[in-house]
Design an enzyme around this catalytic site. Sequence first.
Site, mmCIF file in Angstrom:
data_model
loop_
_atom_site.group_PDB
_atom_site.id
_atom_site.type_symbol
_atom_site.label_atom_id
_atom_site.label_comp_id
_atom_site.label_asym_id
_atom_site.label_seq_id
_atom_site.Cartn_x
_atom_site.Cartn_y
_atom_site.Cartn_z
ATOM 1 N N ASP A 1 -6.718 2.778 11.431
ATOM 2 C CA ASP A 1 -5.482 3.559 11.332
ATOM 3 C C ASP A 1 -5.677 4.890 10.620
ATOM 4 O OD1 ASP A 1 -3.944 1.865 12.813
ATOM 5 O OD2 ASP A 1 -3.300 0.665 11.097
ATOM 6 N N ARG B 1 0.523 4.391 16.352
ATOM 7 C CA ARG B 1 0.124 5.284 15.245
ATOM 8 C C ARG B 1 0.341 6.764 15.527
ATOM 9 N NH1 ARG B 1 1.346 1.396 12.281
ATOM 10 N NH2 ARG B 1 -0.309 0.186 11.303
ATOM 11 N N ASP C 1 0.821 -1.215 0.000
ATOM 12 C CA ASP C 1 0.000 0.000 0.000
ATOM 13 C C ASP C 1 0.854 1.265 0.000
ATOM 14 O OD1 ASP C 1 -2.481 -1.291 -0.025
ATOM 15 O OD2 ASP C 1 -2.560 -1.452 2.156
ATOM 16 N N SER D 1 -2.264 -10.188 6.946
ATOM 17 C CA SER D 1 -1.751 -8.839 7.136
ATOM 18 C C SER D 1 -1.282 -8.740 8.581
ATOM 19 C CB SER D 1 -2.863 -7.826 6.852
ATOM 20 O OG SER D 1 -2.513 -6.576 7.399
HETATM 21 N N1 ARG Z 1 -7.196 -4.054 15.241
HETATM 22 C C1 ARG Z 1 -5.980 -3.488 15.704
HETATM 23 C C2 ARG Z 1 -6.077 -2.003 15.805
HETATM 24 O O1 ARG Z 1 -6.896 -1.422 15.163
HETATM 25 C C3 ARG Z 1 -4.771 -3.931 14.917
HETATM 26 C C4 ARG Z 1 -4.770 -3.664 13.453
HETATM 27 C C5 ARG Z 1 -3.455 -4.060 12.861
HETATM 28 N N2 ARG Z 1 -3.437 -4.159 11.438
HETATM 29 C C6 ARG Z 1 -3.024 -5.248 10.718
HETATM 30 N N3 ARG Z 1 -2.934 -5.130 9.446
HETATM 31 N N4 ARG Z 1 -2.756 -6.384 11.261
HETATM 32 O O2 ARG Z 1 -5.353 -1.389 16.540
#
Ligand code: ARG
Length: 397
Positions: A124, A95, A15, A174
């Site tokens: 995110d 983040r 991405d 992922s």
């Molecule tokens: N659900 C978690 C969050 O929103 C983790 C997301 C992580 N992303 C991934 N592609 N594994 O904080």
Amino acid sequence: MGKGTIVLAYSGGLDTSICIPLLRERYGYDRVVTVVVDVGQPEADLRAAVEKGQKLADHHVTIDAREQFVDGYVFPSLRANGSYEGYPLGTALARPLIAGETVKVALKEGATAVGHGCTGRGNDQLRFDFTIRSAGLEVVAPIRELNLTREWEIEYARKHGIPVPSVSKENPYSVDENCWNRSIEGGRLEDPAFHPPEGIFRWTVSPEKAADRPEMVTITFEAGIPVALNGNRMQGYDLVQEMNLRAGRNGVGRNDMIEDRILGLKAREVYEHPAATALLVAHRDIEQLVLTRQELAFKAMVDAKWSELAYMGLVREPLFLALNAFIGTTQERVNGTVDLRLYKGSAVVVGRSSPHAIYSTDLVSFDSTTIDQCHAEGVSRYHGIQAQFLERLRKPR
Ligand code: ARG
């Protein structure tokens, strides 16, 4: 004459990689600067990301934020017993730091916009956007704005000579990783009924395969922060990594859950967080020894709200700062040691001590006469007096 410089929060993944040519071709930027922020992701991933950034972008910046991540985000979360629906907030904590460091580069480069590769489905995008917009910069999110599909992205990457990660049949997941949490989603895991295959785990052994003898570890807390393991003082980042190793090899810290995303979508998430599980158990336990019943009950509500705001990435929200101030006051007394027993998937406290304990063996012991038991008679007489009254009204003698 194009739109000048844009700074891109870069991970090295598909991405964010295709964002580089997209920002030039579709958005008209003259210069793309990539920023990789190290929050403890695997070294090989980091190295690959830096190499790709240096090759694909006009300029690349790498920032080592590991210590800052642990001291400024992970430990404050531990002090808040940070957990959202049972998830110890790994990605969510990183983040704002990644976005904040990218913003700093943008300001230095004289850029007016920051790019990111978040999709329009997850959390995110909201966390990044909040930090970028709070700094007065414009957000550019090509994957979301152009509504791109994986297939289109792979085709576009090939045309631009961007190496496409091998998303094989066995490993279609992922993964997002920092030193506090490893998150695995996507692929067959999107079916909530599908059992997580053993091969997706990297930090933890399965409890069945863990050692047959328990491992003991003593954690020293100062002001709610772990500062030593088995008496050895350590830097925060090293302590977390050491705890990941010890708890992970005992099968501690796996989590498979349905999570409510900020947008309201339910998602199936699989996590590994050995250090987080162990340290959270220890921290909650020592709080129980030193805080009053009133403080504990109120702090549980504060912790839940803190966790929700942290999950949402709203770390500049005034309420978040106020909750931090409250938590800080309570943590002044959270000093002492906790003995933890790690064994086949469980982390159990077996002993604790603190100079600030509000616990007295003398008062509570079966063997002591310090408490005159007769004094309790008066308290007992009026205990639940209103309910006693009602019960008697209902059943007149
Ligand atoms: N659900 C978690 C969050 O929103 C983790 C997301 C992580 N992303 C991934 N592609 N594994 O904080």
